[in-house]
Design a protein around this motif. Structure first.
Motif, mmCIF file in Angstrom:
data_model
loop_
_atom_site.group_PDB
_atom_site.id
_atom_site.type_symbol
_atom_site.label_atom_id
_atom_site.label_comp_id
_atom_site.label_asym_id
_atom_site.label_seq_id
_atom_site.Cartn_x
_atom_site.Cartn_y
_atom_site.Cartn_z
ATOM 1 N N THR A 13 0.742 -1.214 -0.016
ATOM 2 C CA THR A 13 0.075 -0.009 0.119
ATOM 3 C C THR A 13 0.792 1.195 0.080
ATOM 4 O O THR A 13 1.677 1.381 0.972
ATOM 5 N N ARG A 14 0.768 1.959 -0.893
ATOM 6 C CA ARG A 14 1.542 3.353 -1.133
ATOM 7 C C ARG A 14 0.610 4.486 -1.543
ATOM 8 O O ARG A 14 -0.361 4.137 -2.189
ATOM 9 N N THR A 15 0.957 5.840 -1.498
ATOM 10 C CA THR A 15 0.007 6.746 -1.907
ATOM 11 C C THR A 15 0.297 6.699 -3.614
ATOM 12 O O THR A 15 1.055 6.068 -4.122
ATOM 13 N N VAL A 16 -0.799 7.625 -3.985
ATOM 14 C CA VAL A 16 -0.821 7.792 -5.418
ATOM 15 C C VAL A 16 0.383 8.169 -6.061
ATOM 16 O O VAL A 16 0.994 7.944 -6.968
ATOM 17 N N GLU A 17 0.771 9.185 -5.051
ATOM 18 C CA GLU A 17 2.120 9.883 -5.612
ATOM 19 C C GLU A 17 3.205 9.163 -5.603
ATOM 20 O O GLU A 17 4.037 8.835 -6.532
ATOM 21 N N GLU A 18 3.240 8.278 -4.562
ATOM 22 C CA GLU A 18 4.498 7.305 -4.512
ATOM 23 C C GLU A 18 4.534 6.292 -5.750
ATOM 24 O O GLU A 18 5.287 5.848 -6.288
ATOM 25 N N TRP A 19 3.306 5.734 -5.892
ATOM 26 C CA TRP A 19 3.088 4.693 -7.138
ATOM 27 C C TRP A 19 3.569 5.380 -8.412
ATOM 28 O O TRP A 19 4.185 4.758 -8.986
ATOM 29 N N ALA A 20 2.999 6.518 -8.797
ATOM 30 C CA ALA A 20 3.359 7.208 -9.975
ATOM 31 C C ALA A 20 4.598 7.684 -10.132
ATOM 32 O O ALA A 20 5.315 7.320 -11.088
ATOM 33 N N ARG A 21 5.588 8.098 -8.924
ATOM 34 C CA ARG A 21 6.894 8.170 -9.011
ATOM 35 C C ARG A 21 7.675 6.970 -9.393
ATOM 36 O O ARG A 21 8.575 6.758 -10.309
ATOM 37 N N ARG A 23 6.511 4.298 -10.916
ATOM 38 C CA ARG A 23 6.098 3.511 -12.044
ATOM 39 C C ARG A 23 6.657 4.413 -13.357
ATOM 40 O O ARG A 23 5.957 3.950 -14.414
ATOM 41 N N GLY A 24 6.908 5.721 -12.973
ATOM 42 C CA GLY A 24 7.308 6.540 -14.279
ATOM 43 C C GLY A 24 5.981 7.331 -14.671
ATOM 44 O O GLY A 24 6.280 7.460 -16.166
ATOM 45 N N MET A 25 5.122 7.497 -14.361
ATOM 46 C CA MET A 25 3.949 8.165 -14.723
ATOM 47 C C MET A 25 3.646 9.178 -13.880
ATOM 48 O O MET A 25 4.063 9.756 -12.868
ATOM 49 N N THR A 29 -2.152 11.031 -14.407
ATOM 50 C CA THR A 29 -2.577 9.838 -15.164
ATOM 51 C C THR A 29 -2.920 8.634 -14.428
ATOM 52 O O THR A 29 -4.097 8.021 -14.732
ATOM 53 N N LEU A 30 -2.334 8.524 -13.265
ATOM 54 C CA LEU A 30 -2.583 7.298 -12.370
ATOM 55 C C LEU A 30 -4.234 7.636 -11.805
ATOM 56 O O LEU A 30 -5.102 6.824 -11.710
ATOM 57 N N VAL A 46 0.135 -1.374 -15.443
ATOM 58 C CA VAL A 46 0.270 -1.015 -17.231
ATOM 59 C C VAL A 46 1.117 0.179 -17.509
ATOM 60 O O VAL A 46 0.674 1.187 -16.950
ATOM 61 N N PRO A 47 1.956 -0.092 -18.119
ATOM 62 C CA PRO A 47 2.948 1.187 -18.530
ATOM 63 C C PRO A 47 2.217 2.316 -19.652
ATOM 64 O O PRO A 47 1.137 1.795 -20.258
#
Length: 317
Positions: A13-21, A23-25, A29-30, A46-47
C-alpha cells in the motif's frame, strides 16, 4: 481522489504519488485511471505508452522537426503531429494559428461558483459526466451532487421466471441464447418468458438469412433491395433483438451531410473510415457538443466484452 489516496497493489500500500513516481507516470494519469474504473493493479502496473514522435515535416520547401517548426511559427509540436495524423496538408499543419481556448464554463451551486473541472475535483464526479448532465437539463445542484450509478455487467441482472431468479448469464447457459441477446430483448420490452424462451436465430450470413414480415418471406438481401435499408443495418437490428417488422420498416437516420476538419470535408462515414472511430461514436460526440476536430481526433476507448466482468458475483444472482 487525490495524490494522497493509498491503493494496494500486490499486497503493498502506497500513496498515488509514490506509485506514480515508482512507475514513471504522472500523478494525473494514475488518478485518471483509478477514477475511470481501472483496477488498482492495472492502473499502477500497465505502462504508459510513449507518444509517437514525428521525425520531420516538409513544408514550404523546408524540412524541419516539429520542435523547430514550433519555434518558427508558434504552433505546438504535439499539435503539428496530430494535424499531420488527421490528414492536414503539411503547410497548414505547421502554420495555421492555434484557436484560443474557450473560457471554462462556470457553474454556481449553493452560492459558490466554480468551473466544471473544479467541481469535478471537489466531488469526484468526472467533468464529462457533469457536462453531459447539464446539457440534458439537470439542475446544477443535481449535476454536481448526485453520485454516479455503478453499471452492472449484462450477465449480472436477475430475471424472474417461474419463481426462479437466475442471472442473465445463467439463463444464457441454460438456454444457449447469448447473454447480450437476452439483455437486448429485455431492454426492448420483451417479457422475461419470451426473452429466454425464444430461440436465437441461426446465422447463415446476413445476405442468406430468411425473415418473414406480413406473411411474406424473403432473405435479408431481398428485404434490403425492397426497402433500401442496407443489409448490415437489418442484420444488426435483428441481432439486437428488433422484431423483423421493425428491422425492415424503420427508416435509417440520416447522417449529417459533412463536417470539416483541418480543411478537409468528409461525411461522418468518411471520417469513420479515415480514423477507425465508429460512426456512432463520432455522431454521439458531435451531438454532445464536441468540436469536429476533437470528435474525429480522439481515439475511441475499447470496451470489455459483455459477460466477462463480475462472473463470480453473477453466480449469486
Amino acid at each position: 481522489m487525490d495524490k494522497g489516496t493509498k491503493p494496494t497493489v500486490r499486497g503493498r500500500t502506497r500513496t498515488v504519488e509514490e506509485w506514480a513516481r515508482r512507475r514513471g507516470m504522472t500523478v494525473k494519469t494514475l488518478i485518471w485511471r483509478l477514477e475511470h474504473g481501472w483496477e488498482a493493479q492495472d492502473a499502477v502496473l500497465v505502462p504508459v505508452r510513449p507518444a509517437a514522435t514525428l521525425a520531420a515535416v516538409t513544408a514550404f520547401g523546408r524540412t524541419l522537426t516539429p520542435g523547430e517548426w514550433e519555434q518558427k511559427n508558434g504552433v505546438p509540436a504535439g499539435l503539428i503531429g496530430k494535424r499531420i495524423k488527421l490528414g492536414w496538408r503539411p503547410e497548414d499543419a505547421v502554420s495555421r494559428p492555434v484557436r484560443p481556448k474557450r473560457a471554462a464554463k462556470a457553474v454556481t451551486v449553493g452560492g459558490e461558483t466554480f468551473a466544471i473541472h473544479e467541481w469535478s475535483e471537489r466531488t469526484g464526479i468526472p467533468a464529462n459526466v457533469i457536462s453531459s448532465r447539464l446539457s440534458i437539463g439537470w439542475t446544477p445542484e443535481r449535476a454536481v451532487s448526485e453520485p454516479i450509478r455503478k453499471r452492472r455487467g449484462t450477465g449480472r441482472r436477475g430475471v424472474v421466471i417461474g419463481g426462479e431468479r437466475p442471472a442473465i448469464r445463467e439463463w444464457a447457459e441454460r438456454t444457449g441464447i447469448p447473454a447480450n441477446v437476452i439483455s437486448n430483448r429485455l431492454n426492448r420490452g420483451w417479457t422475461p418468458e419470451r426473452a429466454v424462451g425464444t430461440p436465437a436465430r441461426k446465422r447463415r450470413g446476413p445476405d442468406l438469412e430468411e425473415i418473414t414480415v406480413g406473411g411474406e418471406t424473403l432473405t435479408v438481401h431481398g428485404w434490403a433491395e425492397r426497402t433500401g435499408i442496407p443489409v448490415v443495418t437489418i442484420s444488426n437490428r435483428l441481432n439486437r433483438g428488433w422484431t423483423p417488422e421493425d428491422a425492415v420498416s424503420r427508416l435509417v437516420r440520416k447522417e449529417p451531410r459533412a463536417i470539416t476538419v483541418g480543411g478537409e470535408r468528409l461525411t461522418i462515414r468518411g471520417w469513420a473510415e479515415h480514423t477507425g472511430i465508429p460512426i456512432n461514436v463520432i455522431s454521439g460526440r458531435l451531438y454532445a457538443g464536441w468540436s469536429p476536430e476533437r470528435a474525429v481526433g480522439t481515439p475511441a476507448r475499447r470496451r470489455r466484452r459483455t459477460g466477462r466482468r463480475g462472473s463470480s458475483s453473477a453466480a449469486k444472482g
